[in-house]
Design a protein around this motif. Structure first.
Motif, PDB file in Angstrom:
ATOM      1  N   ALA A  48       0.827  -1.213   0.000  1.00  0.00           N
ATOM      2  CA  ALA A  48       0.000   0.000   0.000  1.00  0.00           C
ATOM      3  C   ALA A  48       0.861   1.262   0.000  1.00  0.00           C
ATOM      4  CB  ALA A  48      -0.934  -0.004   1.207  1.00  0.00           C
ATOM      5  N   ILE A  49       1.991   1.229   0.692  1.00  0.00           N
ATOM      6  CA  ILE A  49       2.848   2.410   0.806  1.00  0.00           C
ATOM      7  C   ILE A  49       3.756   2.569  -0.415  1.00  0.00           C
ATOM      8  CG2 ILE A  49       4.721   3.474   2.131  1.00  0.00           C
ATOM      9  CD1 ILE A  49       3.523   2.138   4.638  1.00  0.00           C
ATOM     10  N   ASN A  50       4.408   1.471  -0.807  1.00  0.00           N
ATOM     11  CA  ASN A  50       5.451   1.549  -1.838  1.00  0.00           C
ATOM     12  C   ASN A  50       5.050   0.977  -3.187  1.00  0.00           C
ATOM     13  OD1 ASN A  50       7.293   2.583   0.127  1.00  0.00           O
ATOM     14  ND2 ASN A  50       7.603   0.501   0.893  1.00  0.00           N
ATOM     15  N   GLY A  51       3.937   0.253  -3.259  1.00  0.00           N
ATOM     16  CA  GLY A  51       3.556  -0.383  -4.518  1.00  0.00           C
ATOM     17  C   GLY A  51       4.278  -1.691  -4.750  1.00  0.00           C
ATOM     18  N   TYR A  52       5.437  -1.862  -4.114  1.00  0.00           N
ATOM     19  CA  TYR A  52       6.200  -3.102  -4.219  1.00  0.00           C
ATOM     20  C   TYR A  52       7.134  -3.168  -3.020  1.00  0.00           C
ATOM     21  CZ  TYR A  52       9.811  -6.403  -5.603  1.00  0.00           C
ATOM     22  OH  TYR A  52      10.700  -7.447  -5.612  1.00  0.00           O
ATOM     23  N   ALA A  53       7.397  -4.355  -2.525  1.00  0.00           N
ATOM     24  CA  ALA A  53       8.340  -4.510  -1.414  1.00  0.00           C
ATOM     25  C   ALA A  53       9.016  -5.869  -1.537  1.00  0.00           C
ATOM     26  CB  ALA A  53       7.619  -4.397  -0.078  1.00  0.00           C
ATOM     27  N   SER A  54      10.349  -5.866  -1.557  1.00  0.00           N
ATOM     28  CA  SER A  54      11.099  -7.118  -1.588  1.00  0.00           C
ATOM     29  C   SER A  54      11.127  -7.721  -0.189  1.00  0.00           C
ATOM     30  CB  SER A  54      12.522  -6.864  -2.083  1.00  0.00           C
ATOM     31  OG  SER A  54      13.250  -6.097  -1.128  1.00  0.00           O
TER      32      SER A  54
END
Length: 413
Positions: A48-54
């Motif tokens: 929700a915050i970054n659009g993508y997270a590794s």
């Protein structure tokens, strides 16, 4: 302290009210010491915050971000813990969860889903900059290589005739790398039969058959590579070697000193209603025209219905898209290329443009000199999604017309 209106509290509230059993498999007991619901909330918050997270990003966020500490209640899972959770316990992909959360928001807020605003932008792919393959150049290299192949086959046939070898290869016109591998195989068998040693290195003279074998092998590999490139590109003009789905496009920001260099990227289409993003479609197509129909099909697959109106800019206006809208009960709110020109007031300067020569009430096209155009040809265009009828009109009264020099350079009207 996390603010009352922070997004982390919103994520926690939503997850607590949805049917969590749809997303997490609780039948397995490999929780690895962490609460599965909290880990699910952390994954959703990161997207929700970054659009993508590794996985590494998730680990760092849980250690240093107060919002994730609030979500995880102070726990700090490692990246491997998140990897095991996503692999073993998460039962739905993030795209399906995105749709489900949208349905939840729709049920708890007043959203006008009848109107879907659509726009797109280009995002640079995570690919190296100098990995481009241009299909126009590939086609040219392929044709040049095949001319060399035919010349080499002719030379090899002459060599066989000169040395009384009962081998003849046809000078084929069709580009076929399988045939070249067959030629290489025959030459290798011939070398083995005559006990010809393969040599390499400085000062060692290669046998003529070895030179032919190496040259045809290189030709076969080149032709094979060009065929692979054509299969990867499909109907695109380019792609990146390190990210074959990315197409080279002009971006809005050019860090090459504004030299208009192409960069590998994706055309991302976003649809929103009342400020909520309802649907996202990632395309390799440079043009917005061809993204509209697959975008709407994806929206219908997600929500089971079509919006009543889809306002968008002139980049989406086309016959295929308008026909699609009419078939599915969507109002035509999209502009089209040339619409602004047609809306301009008719003046002495623009009266000769095609945009100002529209059919009148009697469905006749009249030129500024008051002469009627005649229908000379009708054809069916089938290159798009829907076939369309193209009509060609010509004015046969141009000879001696005082406006001819301003109107046309054609000698036939």
């Amino acid at each position: 302290v996390v603010e009352k209106d922070d997004i982390s509290r919103t994520v926690k509230e939503v997850v607590e009210e949805v049917n969590i059993f749809k997303y997490i498999d609780f039948s397995q007991n490999n929780a690895h010491g962490y609460d599965a619901i909290q880990m699910f909330e952390a994954v959703i918050l990161a997207f929700a915050i970054n659009g993508y997270a590794s996985l590494r990003d998730l680990e760092k966020l849980c250690k240093y971000d107060i919002r994730f500490k609030f979500i995880m209640n102070g726990s700090t899972p490692s990246h491997m813990a998140f990897e095991r959770f996503i692999k073993d316990k998460l039962t739905m992909p993030i795209e399906d969860i995105f749709v489900d959360i949208n349905k939840y928001i729709e049920a708890h807020d007043v959203i006008d889903t009848e109107v879907l605003y659509i726009d797109g932008t280009k995002f640079e792919a995570n690919a190296n900059k100098m990995t481009f393959v241009w299909m126009k150049a590939t086609k040219k290299f392929r044709e040049k290589r095949w001319i060399k192949v035919m010349d080499r086959l002719s030379a090899f046939n002459k060599y066989c005739s000169k040395n009384n070898l009962n081998i003849r290869f046809s000078i084929v016109r069709e580009i076929n790398f399988d045939y070249l591998f067959e030629v290489v195989s025959v030459i290798e068998q011939l070398m083995a039969k005559n006990s010809i040693q393969v040599v390499h290195g400085k000062g060692k003279k290669k046998h003529e058959l070895q030179r032919y074998q190496e040259a045809f092998k290189e030709d076969a590999l080149k032709m094979f590579k060009y065929t692979i490139y054509s299969d990867i590109a499909g109907d695109r003009n380019s792609f990146s070697k390190t990210d074959p789905d990315a197409t080279f496009m002009h971006m809005k920001y050019d860090y090459y000193n504004h030299t208009n260099v192409f960069k590998p990227g994706y055309n991302v289409q976003v649809g929103s209603s009342d400020g909520y993003i309802r649907h996202v479609y990632v395309s390799s197509d440079v043009n917005d025209l061809r993204t509209y129909i697959p975008f709407m099909e994806g929206y219908h697959m997600a929500y089971g219905s079509y919006p009543h109106a889809t306002p968008a800019d002139a980049g989406y206006g086309s016959f295929d898209n308008y026909k699609y809208d009419k078939e599915h009960g969507i109002q035509l709110y999209m502009k089209y290329s040339g619409m602004r020109k047609e809306a301009e007031k008719k003046t002495t300067k623009n009266q000769f443009t095609r945009a100002q020569m529209n059919p009148n009430e009697e469905d006749k096209i009249i030129c500024p000199a008051n002469h009627e155009f005649t229908l000379v040809d009708t054809r069916i265009e089938r290159r798009g999604v829907y076939p369309r009828e193209i009509e060609m009109y010509q004015n046969e009264h141009c000879e001696g017309c005082p406006f001819k020099s301003q109107c046309t350079k054609s000698k036939t009207g």
